[in-house]
Design a protein around this motif. Structure first.
Motif, PDB file in Angstrom:
ATOM      1  N   ASN A 195       0.860  -1.191   0.000  1.00  0.00           N
ATOM      2  CA  ASN A 195       0.000   0.000   0.000  1.00  0.00           C
ATOM      3  C   ASN A 195       0.895   1.240   0.000  1.00  0.00           C
ATOM      4  O   ASN A 195       1.694   1.428   0.918  1.00  0.00           O
ATOM      5  CB  ASN A 195      -0.888  -0.022   1.251  1.00  0.00           C
ATOM      6  N   PRO A 196       0.806   2.091  -1.027  1.00  0.00           N
ATOM      7  CA  PRO A 196       1.705   3.254  -1.123  1.00  0.00           C
ATOM      8  C   PRO A 196       1.696   4.147   0.112  1.00  0.00           C
ATOM      9  O   PRO A 196       2.723   4.705   0.473  1.00  0.00           O
ATOM     10  CB  PRO A 196       1.171   4.009  -2.346  1.00  0.00           C
ATOM     11  N   SER A 237       3.946   2.415   2.699  1.00  0.00           N
ATOM     12  CA  SER A 237       5.351   2.396   2.285  1.00  0.00           C
ATOM     13  C   SER A 237       5.952   3.797   2.400  1.00  0.00           C
ATOM     14  O   SER A 237       7.100   3.958   2.841  1.00  0.00           O
ATOM     15  CB  SER A 237       5.487   1.860   0.861  1.00  0.00           C
ATOM     16  N   GLU A 238       5.181   4.829   2.043  1.00  0.00           N
ATOM     17  CA  GLU A 238       5.674   6.203   2.187  1.00  0.00           C
ATOM     18  C   GLU A 238       5.797   6.578   3.660  1.00  0.00           C
ATOM     19  O   GLU A 238       6.744   7.263   4.068  1.00  0.00           O
ATOM     20  CB  GLU A 238       4.733   7.168   1.461  1.00  0.00           C
ATOM     21  N   LEU A 249      -5.925   3.772  -3.363  1.00  0.00           N
ATOM     22  CA  LEU A 249      -5.980   2.562  -4.183  1.00  0.00           C
ATOM     23  C   LEU A 249      -7.418   2.207  -4.544  1.00  0.00           C
ATOM     24  O   LEU A 249      -7.713   1.825  -5.682  1.00  0.00           O
ATOM     25  CB  LEU A 249      -5.329   1.384  -3.451  1.00  0.00           C
ATOM     26  N   THR A 303      -1.292   9.735  -1.870  1.00  0.00           N
ATOM     27  CA  THR A 303      -0.048   9.064  -2.227  1.00  0.00           C
ATOM     28  C   THR A 303       0.362   9.490  -3.632  1.00  0.00           C
ATOM     29  O   THR A 303      -0.403  10.135  -4.347  1.00  0.00           O
ATOM     30  CB  THR A 303      -0.233   7.539  -2.191  1.00  0.00           C
ATOM     31  N   MET A 304       1.562   9.094  -4.035  1.00  0.00           N
ATOM     32  CA  MET A 304       2.051   9.499  -5.350  1.00  0.00           C
ATOM     33  C   MET A 304       1.178   8.946  -6.477  1.00  0.00           C
ATOM     34  O   MET A 304       1.122   9.524  -7.569  1.00  0.00           O
ATOM     35  CB  MET A 304       3.500   9.060  -5.538  1.00  0.00           C
ATOM     36  N   LEU A 305       0.472   7.834  -6.229  1.00  0.00           N
ATOM     37  CA  LEU A 305      -0.389   7.255  -7.254  1.00  0.00           C
ATOM     38  C   LEU A 305      -1.547   8.176  -7.624  1.00  0.00           C
ATOM     39  O   LEU A 305      -2.087   8.079  -8.727  1.00  0.00           O
ATOM     40  CB  LEU A 305      -0.945   5.907  -6.781  1.00  0.00           C
TER      41      LEU A 305
END
Length: 336
Positions: free
Chosen positions: A72-73, A76-77, A246, A274-276
């Motif tokens: 999951n971004p 992780s971030e 997500l 997030t970056m996504l």
């Protein structure tokens, strides 16, 4: 040949006791000397014997970090920012991914206790708080991040998830949307966002949809699946609030497959930033969590507990709406 503390002391031109104090962050050492010793330890690639320190009752300068899902971004971030902050304090992290599993949470807690970590940062679901309570009763420094825990006395760095859900929903309502779906995971933070969503609808005298269901996991697949269920219903929504980026990306994918334009026919808002969120087309409107600040705050609380025996503190931060391309004013039927 293995580098020893004696080698570091000789190279830095200081006593062994001074090197020990710098490594363990104890005693009154000038900043100039501290930087000099740390520079030498880095140059010589010196690593203190952590287990030997643990056996003699000294700090190991290691913290256990339990993360529910490194894929999951957001997590992780978050882990990266906690690690950066830990490094600045002279600590190392041991990271474990729990997959929201109580069994894995308990296993990693036991394992890391055997490793004599100085404390724990828990960024997981931890629906069963009995193990956390045991850590507190054993006087092991422990903090929770990315969820609140009002039922137990523990260091906490959390987002006001309720207000995040309320603000996200209120924003969609301000765009004219009245039929608003929601996608969430059945964990504390998401439940609070759902509570904020429902309250915003009630405050604006909008009926809460009856076809709500929790996702089984935070993923693009489940965001897509539940959006498809909404779009196949008799009265599909004009907007969807997803409690994670997500899930929001999954919602956009589902709309695309159904030939529904985002945001002209369906607005989508996520959570986390997030970056996504900037890589999907259209870019995702979302509620941003201040991840960098969260990482900094949680380490300050941990160091305060470990090194200064400071009392419990709760830090609550506010999410911030980031407007992008996935949301727009609702188009009423009959209007061009």
């Amino acid at each position: 040949m293995k580098v020893t503390i004696y080698d570091v002391a000789k190279k830095a031109g200081v006593s062994i006791a001074t090197v020990s104090k710098v490594i363990n962050n104890t005693g009154n050492i000038s900043e100039k000397t501290r930087k000099k010793v740390l520079g030498v330890t880095k140059k010589l690639d010196f690593h203190p014997n952590v287990m030997a320190s643990a056996l003699t009752g000294k700090k190991t300068k290691t913290i256990g970090l339990l993360i529910p899902d490194l894929a999951n971004p957001f997590f992780s971030e978050l882990a990266r920012n906690i690690e950066d902050s830990a490094t600045n304090w002279g600590y190392n992290l041991i990271m474990c991914s729990t997959d929201y599993s109580s069994e894995k949470e308990n296993k990693y807690l036991s394992l890391l206790k055997q490793k004599s970590v100085d404390g724990f940062i828990l960024a997981s679901g931890f629906e069963d708080l009995t193990k956390v309570q045991e850590l507190i009763e054993e006087n092991i420094p422990v903090s929770i991040i990315a969820r609140d825990s009002p039922m137990i006395p523990i260091n906490t760095v959390a987002i006001d998830d309720y207000m995040g859900g309320y603000q996200a929903t209120s924003y969609l309502i301000s765009l004219g949307h009245e039929n608003i779906g929601i996608i969430a995971l059945d964990v504390w933070s998401n439940r609070e966002r759902v509570r904020g969503y429902k309250q915003a609808l009630e405050d604006h005298r909008i009926k809460v949809p009856g076809n709500f269901e929790y996702a089984k996991e935070i993923s693009i697949v489940w965001g897509k699946k539940i959006t498809q269920n909404y779009l196949n219903s008799a009265n599909p929504p004009t907007a969807i609030f997803t409690c994670n980026d997500l899930l929001g990306i999954g919602a956009i994918h589902a709309a695309r497959e159904y030939g529904i334009s985002v945001p002209e026919q369906l607005s989508v808002i996520g959570f986390d930033d997030t970056m996504l969120a900037t890589l999907i087309a259209p870019t995702l409107t979302t509620m941003a969590q201040p991840i960098q600040i969260m990482g900094k705050e949680i380490m300050e609380l941990m160091v305060g507990m470990i090194e200064r025996n400071e009392t419990i503190k709760r830090v609550t931060l506010m999410p911030e709406l980031v407007r992008r391309e996935s949301t727009a004013k609702v188009v009423k039927k009959g209007n061009s």
